[in-house]
Design a protein around this motif. Structure first.
Motif, PDB file in Angstrom:
ATOM      1  N   SER A  96       0.834  -1.208   0.000  1.00  0.00           N
ATOM      2  CA  SER A  96       0.000   0.000   0.000  1.00  0.00           C
ATOM      3  C   SER A  96       0.870   1.260   0.000  1.00  0.00           C
ATOM      4  CB  SER A  96      -0.996   0.037   1.167  1.00  0.00           C
ATOM      5  OG  SER A  96      -0.395   0.486   2.355  1.00  0.00           O
ATOM      6  N   LYS A 146     -13.733   0.692  -4.201  1.00  0.00           N
ATOM      7  CA  LYS A 146     -12.803  -0.107  -4.999  1.00  0.00           C
ATOM      8  C   LYS A 146     -11.876   0.775  -5.836  1.00  0.00           C
ATOM      9  CE  LYS A 146     -14.812  -4.689  -5.584  1.00  0.00           C
ATOM     10  NZ  LYS A 146     -15.262  -5.701  -6.566  1.00  0.00           N
ATOM     11  N   GLU A 189     -12.966  -7.513  -1.337  1.00  0.00           N
ATOM     12  CA  GLU A 189     -12.740  -6.452  -2.313  1.00  0.00           C
ATOM     13  C   GLU A 189     -11.250  -6.230  -2.543  1.00  0.00           C
ATOM     14  OE1 GLU A 189     -16.759  -6.290  -0.941  1.00  0.00           O
ATOM     15  OE2 GLU A 189     -14.896  -6.261   0.196  1.00  0.00           O
ATOM     16  N   VAL A 190     -10.481  -6.198  -1.459  1.00  0.00           N
ATOM     17  CA  VAL A 190      -9.034  -5.989  -1.582  1.00  0.00           C
ATOM     18  C   VAL A 190      -8.394  -7.131  -2.376  1.00  0.00           C
ATOM     19  CG1 VAL A 190      -6.878  -5.985  -0.267  1.00  0.00           C
ATOM     20  CG2 VAL A 190      -8.785  -4.567   0.486  1.00  0.00           C
ATOM     21  N   SER A 224      -2.578 -12.019  -3.124  1.00  0.00           N
ATOM     22  CA  SER A 224      -2.628 -11.479  -1.760  1.00  0.00           C
ATOM     23  C   SER A 224      -1.832 -12.372  -0.813  1.00  0.00           C
ATOM     24  CB  SER A 224      -4.084 -11.369  -1.291  1.00  0.00           C
ATOM     25  OG  SER A 224      -4.779 -10.426  -2.085  1.00  0.00           O
ATOM     26  N   GLN A 236      -1.927  -6.613   2.674  1.00  0.00           N
ATOM     27  CA  GLN A 236      -2.821  -5.602   3.251  1.00  0.00           C
ATOM     28  C   GLN A 236      -2.294  -5.109   4.598  1.00  0.00           C
ATOM     29  OE1 GLN A 236      -5.155  -3.962   2.094  1.00  0.00           O
ATOM     30  NE2 GLN A 236      -6.724  -3.474   3.573  1.00  0.00           N
ATOM     31  N   GLY A 262      -9.194  -1.185   3.201  1.00  0.00           N
ATOM     32  CA  GLY A 262     -10.224  -2.125   2.763  1.00  0.00           C
ATOM     33  C   GLY A 262     -11.629  -1.560   2.818  1.00  0.00           C
ATOM     34  N   TRP A 277      -7.837  -7.934   5.761  1.00  0.00           N
ATOM     35  CA  TRP A 277      -8.269  -8.355   4.432  1.00  0.00           C
ATOM     36  C   TRP A 277      -9.786  -8.335   4.298  1.00  0.00           C
ATOM     37  CZ3 TRP A 277      -4.541  -8.975   0.939  1.00  0.00           C
ATOM     38  CH2 TRP A 277      -3.249  -9.332   1.366  1.00  0.00           C
ATOM     39  N   ILE A 303      -9.051   1.860  -3.629  1.00  0.00           N
ATOM     40  CA  ILE A 303      -8.135   0.747  -3.358  1.00  0.00           C
ATOM     41  C   ILE A 303      -7.232   0.514  -4.571  1.00  0.00           C
ATOM     42  CG2 ILE A 303      -7.986  -1.725  -2.877  1.00  0.00           C
ATOM     43  CD1 ILE A 303     -10.717  -1.472  -1.456  1.00  0.00           C
TER      44      ILE A 303
END
Length: 263
Positions: A138, A150, A186-187, A198, A178, A146, A183, A153
């Motif tokens: 990030s 969207k 969406e992430v 992820s 994250q 989160g 979490w 993000i």
């Protein structure tokens, strides 16, 4: 004077009259017997109170999910374990960690903060040059990322990857981690759309809380298993205890399981 016979007649007449008067005040034998007084009865039970009017039941409150979403990478997939370092690069601690890894001849994964990568591009370049893996962590470690739309993000992740590639133009950034491990689906979905998997962890010694170096090493040794992904930090605060623990941690994990770079 009345004769004796007249007196007797008068007396008899008086008795008859007197008897008739007494008979009128006494009970009549032909009358119906009096109704007896009713016996005391059990008091009647109180009437049941009316049922309250039923209203529409409130909508159920959704519990916040406590589990991790699907699609997270949490193991290496092999016997060897992986070391990951978050929140760098840091000019004080990252070079020392890199020196330790080079001396031990092992590779790690560095989950870098975008604005720190932008500020210290030479450290990002060194991480890549020495064969370690880069991971998007990030732009500025927004713990609530989160919860953003969207689009926000996606913009955050893209900005961070751009800062990494500004330092290393051909850098591969196959992973996203994250902040705080917060979490949600969406992430994970956005990271996947941007070509990143992820990355979570299986061992967290909580070095961010600044325990002593022996405590960090002890926690990792106790929790590590084949295929574990170990979470450590080379930035974001005073990381002297982590740096001091690293030689012992690296030696123990390398001896028991081997250490691999995530791919």
């Amino acid at each position: 004077m009345m004769s004796r016979a007249a007196l007797v007649s008068a007396f008899c007449l008086l008795l008859i009259v007197t008897g008739c008067g007494q008979a009128g005040t006494g009970p009549d034998p032909a009358a119906a017997p009096p109704t007896p007084a009713p016996a005391p009865s059990t008091p009647p039970a109180p009437a049941a109170s009316p049922s309250p009017t039923r209203s529409t039941p409130p909508a159920p409150v959704r519990a916040r999910p406590t589990g991790l979403p699907a699609g997270l990478r949490k193991t290496t997939g092999v016997r060897e374990v992986a070391l990951t370092f978050d929140d760098g690069p840091d000019p004080k601690y990252t070079p020392t960690v890199l020196d330790q890894l080079r001396e031990a001849k092992v590779k790690a994964t560095f989950c870098v903060i975008g604005k720190r990568a932008e500020r210290y591009p030479e450290l990002v370049a060194r991480i890549a040059r020495e064969g370690h893996q880069l991971c998007n962590h990030s732009w500025d470690h927004d713990m609530d990322l989160g919860r953003r739309p969207k689009a926000a993000i996606r913009a955050d992740m893209r900005r961070t990857s751009a800062a990494i590639r500004a330092a290393v133009p051909d850098a591969k950034v196959p992973f996203y981690r994250q902040p705080g491990g917060r979490w949600n689906a969406e992430v994970v979905a956005v990271a996947k759309q941007l070509g990143m998997r992820s990355l979570h962890w299986t061992v967290d010694p909580q070095d961010w809380a600044k325990p002593t170096a022996p405590t960090i090493a002890k926690r990792i040794k106790k929790a590590a298993r084949p295929g574990a992904v170990v979470l450590l930090h080379d930035g974001g605060g005073d990381r002297a205890p982590t740096v001091a623990a690293c030689p012992r941690v690296i030696l123990d994990l390398k001896t028991r399981y081997g250490i691999t770079k995530l791919r």
